[in-house]
Scaffold this active site. Structure first.
Site, short mmCIF file in Angstrom:
data_model
loop_
_atom_site.label_atom_id
_atom_site.label_comp_id
_atom_site.label_asym_id
_atom_site.label_seq_id
_atom_site.Cartn_x
_atom_site.Cartn_y
_atom_site.Cartn_z
N GLY A 43 -23.97 23.16 2.90
CA GLY A 43 -23.26 23.03 1.46
C GLY A 43 -22.54 21.08 1.31
N GLU A 98 -16.73 19.01 3.65
CA GLU A 98 -16.93 20.51 4.23
C GLU A 98 -17.34 20.60 2.26
OE1 GLU A 98 -18.00 23.11 4.26
OE2 GLU A 98 -16.85 24.24 5.53
N ASP A 99 -17.99 21.50 1.29
CA ASP A 99 -17.51 21.41 0.63
C ASP A 99 -16.76 22.24 -0.71
OD1 ASP A 99 -18.95 23.90 0.64
OD2 ASP A 99 -20.68 24.35 0.07
N ASP A 102 -11.88 27.61 1.17
CA ASP A 102 -11.97 28.60 1.01
C ASP A 102 -11.07 29.06 1.55
OD1 ASP A 102 -11.75 31.15 -0.63
OD2 ASP A 102 -14.00 31.37 -0.54
N LYS A 130 -10.29 25.26 -2.31
CA LYS A 130 -9.55 26.66 -3.14
C LYS A 130 -8.58 27.17 -2.57
CE LYS A 130 -12.82 29.92 -4.80
NZ LYS A 130 -13.82 30.88 -4.32
N PHE A 151 -15.62 31.74 -8.62
CA PHE A 151 -16.71 31.52 -7.48
C PHE A 151 -18.12 30.60 -8.47
CE2 PHE A 151 -21.27 32.59 -6.10
CZ PHE A 151 -21.08 31.97 -5.31
N VAL A 152 -18.00 29.34 -7.74
CA VAL A 152 -18.62 28.17 -7.98
C VAL A 152 -19.74 27.66 -7.20
CG1 VAL A 152 -15.84 27.26 -9.43
CG2 VAL A 152 -16.49 27.13 -6.37
N ASP A 158 -24.14 27.79 -3.29
CA ASP A 158 -24.78 27.91 -3.40
C ASP A 158 -24.11 29.36 -4.06
OD1 ASP A 158 -24.29 28.67 -0.91
OD2 ASP A 158 -26.25 29.99 -1.69
N ARG A 164 -27.53 24.70 -5.60
CA ARG A 164 -26.86 23.49 -4.38
C ARG A 164 -27.02 22.11 -5.47
NH1 ARG A 164 -25.52 26.26 0.77
NH2 ARG A 164 -26.34 27.41 1.75
C1 PRP Z 1 -19.42 28.19 2.86
C2 PRP Z 1 -19.28 26.59 2.62
C3 PRP Z 1 -18.47 26.13 3.88
C4 PRP Z 1 -17.85 27.56 3.95
C5 PRP Z 1 -16.50 27.28 3.66
O1 PRP Z 1 -20.63 27.39 3.71
O2 PRP Z 1 -19.95 25.62 2.59
O3 PRP Z 1 -19.05 26.01 4.69
O4 PRP Z 1 -18.55 28.63 3.18
O5 PRP Z 1 -15.73 29.13 3.51
P1 PRP Z 1 -14.66 29.42 4.35
O6 PRP Z 1 -13.34 28.42 4.31
O7 PRP Z 1 -13.85 30.59 3.68
O8 PRP Z 1 -15.01 29.73 5.55
P2 PRP Z 1 -21.47 28.90 3.98
O9 PRP Z 1 -20.86 30.09 5.46
O10 PRP Z 1 -22.08 29.34 2.58
O11 PRP Z 1 -22.92 28.18 4.33
P3 PRP Z 1 -24.07 27.06 3.13
O12 PRP Z 1 -23.00 25.87 3.70
O13 PRP Z 1 -24.96 26.66 3.88
O14 PRP Z 1 -24.15 27.32 1.74
#
Ligand code: PRP
Length: 179
Positions: A43, A98-99, A102, A130, A151-152, A158, A164
């Protein structure tokens, strides 16, 4: 892809502004520290790529592949490190990129790990925060924009590995993920 988006939450222009603003702050903060900017794949890719061009001092790049969602729309808390860093962090300043933060679980696990490995400091820069989703106490030091509990997708985020590459962050239509 655009037709699946209910509304744009953070436009490309706003993301540009965010990258510039945070770039100035990080440059000032880290100009003599040669930090490692660590991206959590996948991400982080678009935001990290945009952000680092606004950091006007020496940095080293590192990547970890970490996953928590496993295909759904909520993070599971089961954090998997699929690819570890290939550089030591001992006595180094690190900035995790990070993106989105959450629940905070992903960042918490990685921050604790990097501190355990002897990093001199660990901070977090995130495009999206968030806070309404938080289940662990965690306040990212550098935040692009705070968003509501929706949910964004886009700009790295993604749904089932799609969206993405959208150049903005948008709210995904419910019918897309409830199919
Ligand atoms: C997503 C995002 C963060 C994490 C945030 O990654 O990129 O790393 O979730 O969520 P949290 O604060 O609830 O832990 P994901 O696990 O979907 O992997 P990706 O980056 O490959 O999409």
């Amino acid at each position: 892809m655009d037709k699946d988006i209910e509304r744009v939450l953070v436009s490309k222009e706003e993301i540009d502004e965010i990258a510039k603003r945070l770039g100035v702050i990080l440059t000032e903060e880290y100009k003599d520290k040669f930090p490692i900017v660590i991206g959590l794949l996948k991400g982080c890719v678009p935001f990290m790529a945009r952000l680092i061009t606004e950091i006007k001092c020496h940095i080293e790049l590192g990547f970890m592949d970490v996953s928590s969602y496993h295909g759904g729309i909520e993070s599971t808390g089961d954090i998997k490190i699929k690819k570890d860093l290939d550089i030591p962090v001992q006595d180094r300043h690190v900035i995790i990129t990070e993106d989105i933060v959450d629940t905070g679980r992903t960042i918490k696990v990685i921050m604790d790990l990097l501190k355990y490995r002897g990093a001199k400091s660990v901070s977090v820069v995130t495009l999206l925060d968030k806070p309404a989703g938080r289940v662990v106490k965690l306040d990212p030091e550098y935040i692009g924009v705070t968003i509501p509990k929706e949910f964004v997708v886009g700009y790295g985020l993604d749904f089932d590995e799609k969206y993405r590459n959208l150049p903005y962050v948008g709210v995904l239509k419910k019918e897309v993920y409830s199919k």
